[in-house]
Write an enzyme that holds these catalytic residues in place. Structure first.
Site, PDB file in Angstrom:
ATOM      1  N   ASP A   1     -99.260 -20.489 -46.140  1.00 29.80           N
ATOM      2  CA  ASP A   1    -100.103 -20.210 -47.310  1.00 29.80           C
ATOM      3  C   ASP A   1    -100.129 -21.376 -48.307  1.00 29.80           C
ATOM      4  O   ASP A   1    -101.195 -21.773 -48.779  1.00 29.80           O
ATOM      5  CB  ASP A   1     -99.621 -18.942 -48.032  1.00 29.80           C
ATOM      6  CG  ASP A   1    -100.071 -17.669 -47.329  1.00 29.80           C
ATOM      7  OD1 ASP A   1    -101.102 -17.701 -46.643  1.00 29.80           O
ATOM      8  OD2 ASP A   1     -99.379 -16.642 -47.482  1.00 29.80           O
TER       9      ASP A   1
ATOM     10  N   LYS B   1     -95.351  -9.385 -44.851  1.00 30.03           N
ATOM     11  CA  LYS B   1     -94.829 -10.761 -44.831  1.00 30.03           C
ATOM     12  C   LYS B   1     -93.318 -10.816 -45.113  1.00 30.03           C
ATOM     13  O   LYS B   1     -92.597 -11.595 -44.504  1.00 30.03           O
ATOM     14  CB  LYS B   1     -95.586 -11.633 -45.829  1.00 30.03           C
ATOM     15  CG  LYS B   1     -97.047 -11.863 -45.439  1.00 30.03           C
ATOM     16  CD  LYS B   1     -97.752 -12.790 -46.417  1.00 30.03           C
ATOM     17  CE  LYS B   1     -99.222 -12.938 -46.095  1.00 30.03           C
ATOM     18  NZ  LYS B   1     -99.909 -13.895 -46.978  1.00 30.03           N
TER      19      LYS B   1
ATOM     20  N   SER C   1    -109.601  -7.852 -42.011  1.00 25.52           N
ATOM     21  CA  SER C   1    -109.079  -9.223 -41.982  1.00 25.52           C
ATOM     22  C   SER C   1    -110.057 -10.207 -41.333  1.00 25.52           C
ATOM     23  O   SER C   1    -110.650  -9.920 -40.288  1.00 25.52           O
ATOM     24  CB  SER C   1    -107.755  -9.254 -41.211  1.00 25.52           C
ATOM     25  OG  SER C   1    -107.335 -10.601 -41.058  1.00 25.52           O
TER      26      SER C   1
ATOM     27  N   GLY D   1     -97.133 -12.446 -53.879  1.00 25.58           N
ATOM     28  CA  GLY D   1     -96.909 -13.258 -52.695  1.00 25.58           C
ATOM     29  C   GLY D   1     -97.730 -14.532 -52.670  1.00 25.58           C
ATOM     30  O   GLY D   1     -97.212 -15.614 -52.355  1.00 25.58           O
TER      31      GLY D   1
ATOM     32  N   ARG E   1     -98.556 -10.783 -65.735  1.00 26.57           N
ATOM     33  CA  ARG E   1     -98.602  -9.531 -66.482  1.00 26.57           C
ATOM     34  C   ARG E   1     -97.193  -8.969 -66.672  1.00 26.57           C
ATOM     35  O   ARG E   1     -96.819  -8.564 -67.765  1.00 26.57           O
ATOM     36  CB  ARG E   1     -99.489  -8.548 -65.697  1.00 26.57           C
ATOM     37  CG  ARG E   1     -99.722  -7.230 -66.349  1.00 26.57           C
ATOM     38  CD  ARG E   1    -100.682  -6.412 -65.525  1.00 26.57           C
ATOM     39  NE  ARG E   1    -100.160  -6.148 -64.158  1.00 26.57           N
ATOM     40  CZ  ARG E   1    -100.810  -5.437 -63.248  1.00 26.57           C
ATOM     41  NH1 ARG E   1    -101.990  -4.929 -63.523  1.00 26.57           N
ATOM     42  NH2 ARG E   1    -100.281  -5.234 -62.046  1.00 26.57           N
TER      43      ARG E   1
ATOM     44  N   ASN F   1     -95.984 -15.699 -42.796  1.00 21.80           N
ATOM     45  CA  ASN F   1     -97.381 -15.325 -42.530  1.00 21.80           C
ATOM     46  C   ASN F   1     -97.818 -15.749 -41.132  1.00 21.80           C
ATOM     47  O   ASN F   1     -98.962 -15.538 -40.751  1.00 21.80           O
ATOM     48  CB  ASN F   1     -98.340 -15.896 -43.591  1.00 21.80           C
ATOM     49  CG  ASN F   1     -98.712 -17.348 -43.323  1.00 21.80           C
ATOM     50  OD1 ASN F   1     -97.966 -18.087 -42.685  1.00 21.80           O
ATOM     51  ND2 ASN F   1     -99.866 -17.759 -43.818  1.00 21.80           N
TER      52      ASN F   1
HETATM   53  P1  NAP Z   1     -99.563  -9.184 -54.948  1.00 21.77           P
HETATM   54  O1  NAP Z   1     -98.350  -9.674 -54.244  1.00 21.77           O
HETATM   55  O2  NAP Z   1     -99.834  -7.737 -55.027  1.00 21.77           O
HETATM   56  O3  NAP Z   1     -99.524  -9.777 -56.452  1.00 21.77           O
HETATM   57  C1  NAP Z   1    -100.552  -9.491 -57.351  1.00 21.77           C
HETATM   58  C2  NAP Z   1    -100.346 -10.285 -58.631  1.00 21.77           C
HETATM   59  O4  NAP Z   1    -101.471 -10.087 -59.459  1.00 21.77           O
HETATM   60  C3  NAP Z   1     -99.128  -9.856 -59.426  1.00 21.77           C
HETATM   61  O5  NAP Z   1     -98.605 -10.975 -60.090  1.00 21.77           O
HETATM   62  C4  NAP Z   1     -99.734  -8.873 -60.419  1.00 21.77           C
HETATM   63  O6  NAP Z   1     -98.996  -8.762 -61.620  1.00 21.77           O
HETATM   64  C5  NAP Z   1    -101.049  -9.520 -60.699  1.00 21.77           C
HETATM   65  N1  NAP Z   1    -102.072  -8.555 -61.117  1.00 21.77           N
HETATM   66  C6  NAP Z   1    -102.581  -7.530 -60.403  1.00 21.77           C
HETATM   67  N2  NAP Z   1    -103.526  -6.886 -61.107  1.00 21.77           N
HETATM   68  C7  NAP Z   1    -103.607  -7.510 -62.307  1.00 21.77           C
HETATM   69  C8  NAP Z   1    -104.401  -7.316 -63.470  1.00 21.77           C
HETATM   70  N3  NAP Z   1    -105.308  -6.337 -63.517  1.00 21.77           N
HETATM   71  N4  NAP Z   1    -104.229  -8.158 -64.517  1.00 21.77           N
HETATM   72  C9  NAP Z   1    -103.298  -9.161 -64.463  1.00 21.77           C
HETATM   73  N5  NAP Z   1    -102.515  -9.377 -63.390  1.00 21.77           N
HETATM   74  C10 NAP Z   1    -102.677  -8.577 -62.314  1.00 21.77           C
HETATM   75  O7  NAP Z   1    -100.878  -9.822 -54.311  1.00 21.77           O
HETATM   76  P2  NAP Z   1    -101.022 -11.239 -53.583  1.00 21.77           P
HETATM   77  O8  NAP Z   1    -100.804 -11.081 -52.134  1.00 21.77           O
HETATM   78  O9  NAP Z   1    -100.237 -12.245 -54.327  1.00 21.77           O
HETATM   79  O10 NAP Z   1    -102.595 -11.501 -53.756  1.00 21.77           O
HETATM   80  C11 NAP Z   1    -103.152 -11.807 -55.009  1.00 21.77           C
HETATM   81  C12 NAP Z   1    -104.614 -12.176 -54.820  1.00 21.77           C
HETATM   82  O11 NAP Z   1    -104.724 -13.364 -54.065  1.00 21.77           O
HETATM   83  C13 NAP Z   1    -105.418 -11.113 -54.085  1.00 21.77           C
HETATM   84  O12 NAP Z   1    -106.667 -10.969 -54.687  1.00 21.77           O
HETATM   85  C14 NAP Z   1    -105.602 -11.681 -52.709  1.00 21.77           C
HETATM   86  O13 NAP Z   1    -106.834 -11.291 -52.148  1.00 21.77           O
HETATM   87  C15 NAP Z   1    -105.604 -13.160 -52.993  1.00 21.77           C
HETATM   88  N6  NAP Z   1    -105.092 -13.913 -51.848  1.00 21.77           N
HETATM   89  C16 NAP Z   1    -105.861 -14.895 -51.352  1.00 21.77           C
HETATM   90  C17 NAP Z   1    -105.407 -15.648 -50.300  1.00 21.77           C
HETATM   91  C18 NAP Z   1    -106.277 -16.731 -49.748  1.00 21.77           C
HETATM   92  O14 NAP Z   1    -105.982 -17.242 -48.670  1.00 21.77           O
HETATM   93  N7  NAP Z   1    -107.311 -17.127 -50.469  1.00 21.77           N
HETATM   94  C19 NAP Z   1    -104.148 -15.400 -49.745  1.00 21.77           C
HETATM   95  C20 NAP Z   1    -103.380 -14.379 -50.279  1.00 21.77           C
HETATM   96  C21 NAP Z   1    -103.869 -13.636 -51.338  1.00 21.77           C
HETATM   97  P3  NAP Z   1     -97.712  -7.812 -61.767  1.00 21.77           P
HETATM   98  O15 NAP Z   1     -96.560  -8.599 -61.249  1.00 21.77           O
HETATM   99  O16 NAP Z   1     -97.655  -7.545 -63.208  1.00 21.77           O
HETATM  100  O17 NAP Z   1     -98.019  -6.593 -60.936  1.00 21.77           O
END
Ligand code: NAP
Length: 293
Positions: free
Chosen positions: A121, A85, A34, A149, A171, A106
């Site tokens: 967020d 979270k 982190s 999330g 997806r 968060n």
């Molecule tokens: P999460 O809750 O696990 O959700 C992942 C999402 O991505 C779901 O909608 C999932 O679809 C989709 N997904 C995963 N693999 C995929 C693929 N190969 N093709 C198409 N869709 C796919 O994760 P999250 O916490 O929302 O995080 C998502 C991304 O945002 C991560 O890369 C994380 O590092 C980034 N993030 C960035 C910040 C920031 O501050 N910049 C903050 C939080 C997260 P399904 O519903 O079909 O599984």
């Protein structure tokens, strides 16, 4: 606990941290990767505050004990990352309306003996667009890929900030339906093919992180163009292949580091009551990510 002080002539590094330091942290599983402690600590240093942030590895079975520990140990607050979270949202004494709506916390703020759950967020995302591209969602058409999330926070924030439309593609279609309701009445499920008519296109999936995320991006970056803003929430790498291709196609692009920095900046402000030194936080985080690649 005391605010910043110390003996004149001593550098903060010589007198801090000490038994009087105010402690916050980030809890997650895993947590060692982190960037939150780096972000928080660079802010505390720039503000001259005797505060320190560290990582707390907490397994899901022990989240309740960890949250109670915040009170018992007198921590000032706690950042919360994956996968805790949602669980933490049910364990704090109070949730803000936003945290309750998202069902995700968060950031925990300790006020006396009470633990308040907040979610920074979405506001961090909006601040990153304002700072990175002078973009405000009011009256704009927005498309979000993902329904996890991060996507949910973004969808809610765009709707609350007055977007004309928040189109959600995911997806797993059923999750898109649920996520789109967070932007009611302007949220709806849509198709990636709608991207070319949008003002803002956000990829909120881990696809940009590389090989292990698998699959091509849902929105073909070649379909984007000048006048559009493309945002990838991934910040490892700082510029994802999708973002690079979107930029080549003429779109303005913003990477995920801005959201990370700004959501942490808002946490610092909630805890300390001071304006966060975003520039110092940005410099520390971008140097670390560049170093890691
Ligand atoms: P999460 O809750 O696990 O959700 C992942 C999402 O991505 C779901 O909608 C999932 O679809 C989709 N997904 C995963 N693999 C995929 C693929 N190969 N093709 C198409 N869709 C796919 O994760 P999250 O916490 O929302 O995080 C998502 C991304 O945002 C991560 O890369 C994380 O590092 C980034 N993030 C960035 C910040 C920031 O501050 N910049 C903050 C939080 C997260 P399904 O519903 O079909 O599984």
């Amino acid at each position: 606990m005391s605010p910043a002080g110390g003996t004149p002539g001593q550098s903060p590094g010589e007198r801090w941290p000490s038994a009087a330091s105010i402690v916050v942290g980030v809890m997650g599983d895993p947590v060692t990767h982190s960037l939150s402690p780096l972000l928080h600590n660079s802010a505390f240093a720039a503000l001259g505050l005797d505060w320190i942030s560290v990582g707390f590895p907490v397994v899901p079975a022990e989240v309740r004990e960890a949250v109670e520990g915040i009170r018992a140990l007198g921590l000032a607050g706690m950042s919360v990352t994956m996968p805790h979270k949602a669980a933490v949202a049910d364990l704090v004494d109070e949730r803000t309306e936003l945290a309750a709506t998202l069902g995700a916390v968060n950031c925990i703020v300790r006020r006396g003996n009470r633990l308040i759950g907040e979610n920074t967020d979405g506001a961090g995302f909006l601040n990153s667009l304002a700072r990175g591209a002078a973009f405000t969602p009011d009256g704009r058409r927005c498309l979000v890929v993902g329904a996890g999330g991060a996507a949910r926070a973004v969808i809610q924030a765009l709707g609350a900030a007055g977007a004309a439309e928040v189109v959600v593609c995911n997806r797993t279609a059923a999750r898109a339906e649920v996520a789109a309701t967070l932007a009611a009445p302007v949220g709806r499920v849509g198709e990636p093919a709608e991207a070319p008519v949008m003002d803002l296109v956000v990829d909120a999936t881990p696809v940009g992180m590389g090989d292990d995320a698998g699959g091509p991006p849902m929105v073909s970056p070649e379909t984007l163009h000048a006048g559009q803003l493309a945002v990838d929430l991934v910040y490892h790498p700082l510029v994802t292949p999708w973002l690079r291709a979107a930029s080549l196609a003429g779109a303005t692009v913003v990477g995920g580091l801005g959201m990370l920095v700004h959501q942490a900046a808002l946490q610092v402000e909630l805890w300390t009551g001071r304006a966060a030194p975003v520039g110092a936080m940005w410099a520390a985080a971008s140097a670390r990510v560049a170093q890691d690649h």
